[in-house]
Design a protein around this motif. Structure first.
Motif, short mmCIF file in Angstrom:
data_model
loop_
_atom_site.label_atom_id
_atom_site.label_comp_id
_atom_site.label_asym_id
_atom_site.label_seq_id
_atom_site.Cartn_x
_atom_site.Cartn_y
_atom_site.Cartn_z
N ASP A 2 -28.07 -130.49 -49.01
CA ASP A 2 -28.68 -129.55 -49.95
C ASP A 2 -30.20 -129.43 -49.79
O ASP A 2 -30.84 -128.70 -50.55
CB ASP A 2 -28.34 -129.95 -51.39
N GLU A 3 -30.75 -130.07 -48.79
CA GLU A 3 -32.19 -130.00 -48.55
C GLU A 3 -32.67 -128.58 -48.26
O GLU A 3 -33.82 -128.23 -48.50
CB GLU A 3 -32.55 -130.93 -47.38
N SER A 4 -31.77 -127.75 -47.77
CA SER A 4 -32.13 -126.36 -47.47
C SER A 4 -32.47 -125.57 -48.73
O SER A 4 -32.98 -124.45 -48.63
CB SER A 4 -31.01 -125.69 -46.68
N LYS A 5 -32.27 -126.14 -49.90
CA LYS A 5 -32.69 -125.48 -51.15
C LYS A 5 -34.21 -125.36 -51.20
O LYS A 5 -34.74 -124.58 -51.99
CB LYS A 5 -32.17 -126.24 -52.37
N LYS A 6 -34.91 -126.12 -50.35
CA LYS A 6 -36.37 -125.97 -50.25
C LYS A 6 -36.73 -124.60 -49.71
O LYS A 6 -37.81 -124.09 -49.96
CB LYS A 6 -36.98 -127.03 -49.32
N HIS A 47 -28.54 -120.91 -49.27
CA HIS A 47 -29.05 -122.10 -48.57
C HIS A 47 -27.92 -122.79 -47.81
O HIS A 47 -28.14 -123.42 -46.78
CB HIS A 47 -29.72 -123.08 -49.54
N ARG A 48 -26.70 -122.63 -48.28
CA ARG A 48 -25.55 -123.31 -47.66
C ARG A 48 -25.27 -122.84 -46.24
O ARG A 48 -24.64 -123.54 -45.46
CB ARG A 48 -24.32 -123.12 -48.53
N ALA A 49 -25.73 -121.65 -45.88
CA ALA A 49 -25.48 -121.12 -44.53
C ALA A 49 -26.10 -122.02 -43.46
O ALA A 49 -25.65 -122.00 -42.31
CB ALA A 49 -26.03 -119.70 -44.41
N LEU A 50 -27.10 -122.81 -43.81
CA LEU A 50 -27.78 -123.64 -42.82
C LEU A 50 -27.02 -124.90 -42.45
O LEU A 50 -27.10 -125.36 -41.31
CB LEU A 50 -29.19 -124.01 -43.30
N ARG A 51 -26.27 -125.49 -43.39
CA ARG A 51 -25.63 -126.78 -43.10
C ARG A 51 -24.19 -126.90 -43.60
O ARG A 51 -23.49 -127.84 -43.21
CB ARG A 51 -26.46 -127.91 -43.69
N HIS A 52 -23.74 -126.02 -44.45
CA HIS A 52 -22.42 -126.13 -45.04
C HIS A 52 -21.38 -125.45 -44.15
O HIS A 52 -20.83 -124.39 -44.47
CB HIS A 52 -22.39 -125.50 -46.44
N HIS A 53 -21.12 -126.05 -43.01
CA HIS A 53 -20.12 -125.56 -42.06
C HIS A 53 -19.77 -126.70 -41.10
O HIS A 53 -20.39 -127.78 -41.16
CB HIS A 53 -20.62 -124.33 -41.29
N ALA A 54 -18.79 -126.47 -40.24
CA ALA A 54 -18.31 -127.53 -39.35
C ALA A 54 -19.43 -128.10 -38.48
O ALA A 54 -19.55 -129.32 -38.32
CB ALA A 54 -17.16 -127.00 -38.48
N GLU A 55 -20.26 -127.24 -37.91
CA GLU A 55 -21.35 -127.72 -37.06
C GLU A 55 -22.33 -128.55 -37.86
O GLU A 55 -22.85 -129.57 -37.39
CB GLU A 55 -22.05 -126.54 -36.38
N GLY A 56 -22.59 -128.17 -39.10
CA GLY A 56 -23.48 -128.94 -39.97
C GLY A 56 -22.93 -130.33 -40.25
O GLY A 56 -23.68 -131.31 -40.32
N ILE A 57 -21.63 -130.43 -40.40
CA ILE A 57 -21.00 -131.73 -40.62
C ILE A 57 -21.17 -132.62 -39.40
O ILE A 57 -21.52 -133.80 -39.52
CB ILE A 57 -19.51 -131.55 -40.98
N PHE A 58 -21.00 -132.07 -38.21
CA PHE A 58 -21.21 -132.86 -36.99
C PHE A 58 -22.68 -133.21 -36.81
O PHE A 58 -23.01 -134.27 -36.31
CB PHE A 58 -20.65 -132.12 -35.77
N MET A 59 -23.59 -132.31 -37.24
CA MET A 59 -25.01 -132.60 -37.19
C MET A 59 -25.34 -133.78 -38.09
O MET A 59 -26.14 -134.65 -37.72
CB MET A 59 -25.82 -131.37 -37.61
N ALA A 60 -24.74 -133.84 -39.26
CA ALA A 60 -24.96 -134.96 -40.17
C ALA A 60 -24.54 -136.27 -39.51
O ALA A 60 -25.22 -137.29 -39.65
CB ALA A 60 -24.19 -134.74 -41.47
#
Length: 119
Positions: free
Chosen positions: A30-34, A41-54
């Motif tokens: 949720d840091e993308s809320k900045k 904001h969810r478009a930046l990390r709330h997806h499969a690639e974002g999960i692997f990035m985490a």
């Protein structure tokens, strides 16, 4: 879910441990809320690639205080599912972006800006 803390509480209910065991991962999602404070904001990390990035950032697993290992990927999937109901791909988000003319505009390189150094 409205706040990373609540996602962390959900993780505690699911896998045990304490909120602090999960907080930094949920904060990262949720840091993308900045950048933008609404659901986009969810478009930046709330997806499969974002999960692997985490997983790349936080490691394959987190170790709870009791020594139990929890896969970061499962924590990421939990976060995204709680917010969206499923795990979309990045392509799912991109399909929802309305193209604007400025997005495809390319600037021609000026030949005089290219030097022969290193060529």
């Amino acid at each position: 879910m409205a706040h990373p803390y609540h996602h962390s509480l959900s993780s505690v209910r699911k896998w045990g441990g304490v909120v602090a065991d999960y907080q930094r991962i949920h904060d990262w999602f949720d840091e993308s809320k900045k950048i933008i404070v609404d659901f986009r904001h969810r478009a930046l990390r709330h997806h499969a690639e974002g999960i692997f990035m985490a997983e790349t950032i936080f490691g394959t697993t987190v170790t709870l205080g009791n020594g139990r290992l929890i896969p970061v990927r499962l924590i990421g999937e939990q976060h995204v599912r709680e917010d969206l109901g499923f795990v979309p791909s990045f392509a799912d988000w991109v399909k929802a972006i309305r193209p604007e003319p400025w997005m495809g505009r390319a600037v021609r390189l000026d030949d005089s800006s290219v030097t022969s150094q290193g060529m």
